[in-house]
Design a protein around this motif. Structure first.
Motif, mmCIF file in Angstrom:
data_model
loop_
_atom_site.group_PDB
_atom_site.id
_atom_site.type_symbol
_atom_site.label_atom_id
_atom_site.label_comp_id
_atom_site.label_asym_id
_atom_site.label_seq_id
_atom_site.Cartn_x
_atom_site.Cartn_y
_atom_site.Cartn_z
ATOM 1 N N HIS A 72 -4.040 0.658 -0.083
ATOM 2 C CA HIS A 72 -3.245 0.966 -1.405
ATOM 3 C C HIS A 72 -1.749 0.926 -1.123
ATOM 4 N N HIS A 76 1.264 -1.536 -2.208
ATOM 5 C CA HIS A 76 2.424 -1.095 -2.959
ATOM 6 C C HIS A 76 3.696 -1.523 -2.023
ATOM 7 N N ASN A 94 5.584 1.103 -14.496
ATOM 8 C CA ASN A 94 4.255 0.918 -14.195
ATOM 9 C C ASN A 94 4.177 1.218 -12.590
ATOM 10 N N LEU A 95 4.867 0.773 -11.689
ATOM 11 C CA LEU A 95 4.801 1.078 -10.332
ATOM 12 C C LEU A 95 5.053 2.527 -10.108
ATOM 13 N N LYS A 97 4.545 5.003 -12.169
ATOM 14 C CA LYS A 97 3.525 5.730 -12.374
ATOM 15 C C LYS A 97 2.329 5.491 -11.514
ATOM 16 N N HIS A 98 2.181 4.796 -11.024
ATOM 17 C CA HIS A 98 1.062 4.274 -9.839
ATOM 18 C C HIS A 98 1.442 5.086 -8.892
ATOM 19 N N HIS A 99 2.461 5.088 -8.386
ATOM 20 C CA HIS A 99 3.117 5.905 -7.172
ATOM 21 C C HIS A 99 2.783 7.344 -7.411
ATOM 22 N N ALA A 101 0.662 8.755 -9.207
ATOM 23 C CA ALA A 101 -0.677 9.024 -9.292
ATOM 24 C C ALA A 101 -1.200 8.943 -8.063
ATOM 25 N N PHE A 102 -0.825 7.915 -7.154
ATOM 26 C CA PHE A 102 -1.289 8.093 -5.699
ATOM 27 C C PHE A 102 -0.725 9.270 -5.057
ATOM 28 N N ARG A 105 -3.374 11.894 -5.754
ATOM 29 C CA ARG A 105 -4.465 11.387 -4.964
ATOM 30 C C ARG A 105 -4.387 11.900 -3.502
#
Length: 128
Positions: A72, A76, A94-95, A97-99, A101-102, A105
């Motif tokens: 992942h 990225h 969006n990127l 937000k993904h970051h 969220a990661f 995680r």
């Protein structure tokens, strides 16, 4: 109120930190697996062997999770390079937000991995 922006260098720095952490976990898992091999040679009791198998399965699973997390991060990073080549230093929503969220995680994985280590360290003195 000023909005905080994320730029690629900030994200890259965090990725480097995560990669280092994941690499450390990989090294630890090798050590833990070596310890398991020692114990497997020492014990014939089915209950002990079942516990050893449990840890062996957990270590295998953690290795798989580490591989997934590393993948992942690599995806990225590749995306960020594409943005850099276009001269886009600020990450899109969006990127970002993904970051974030990661990041959550990774926090969850730290807890899971830490709990597994604690359990293994509690187990070892009983059977070494």
């Amino acid at each position: 109120m000023k909005k905080e922006s994320m730029n690629n260098s900030d994200l890259h720095f965090e990725h480097k930190q995560w990669r280092s952490e994941l690499s450390f976990w990989e090294d630890e898992l090798k050590t833990f697996n070596n310890r398991l091999e020692e114990l497997i040679k020492r014990w014939t009791d089915k209950n002990v062997l079942a516990q050893l198998e449990h840890f062996q399965n957990q270590f295998i699973r953690q290795g798989e999770v580490i591989d997934t997390l590393q993948h992942h991060i690599n995806v990225h990073e590749t995306n960020m390079v594409t943005h850099d080549e276009k001269g886009e230093n600020v990450i899109n929503v969006n990127l970002a937000k993904h970051h974030v969220a990661f990041r959550d995680r990774m926090e969850t994985q730290r807890k899971i991995y830490g709990d597994l280590k604690k359990d293994f360290y509690r187990f070892l003195p009983k059977f070494m």
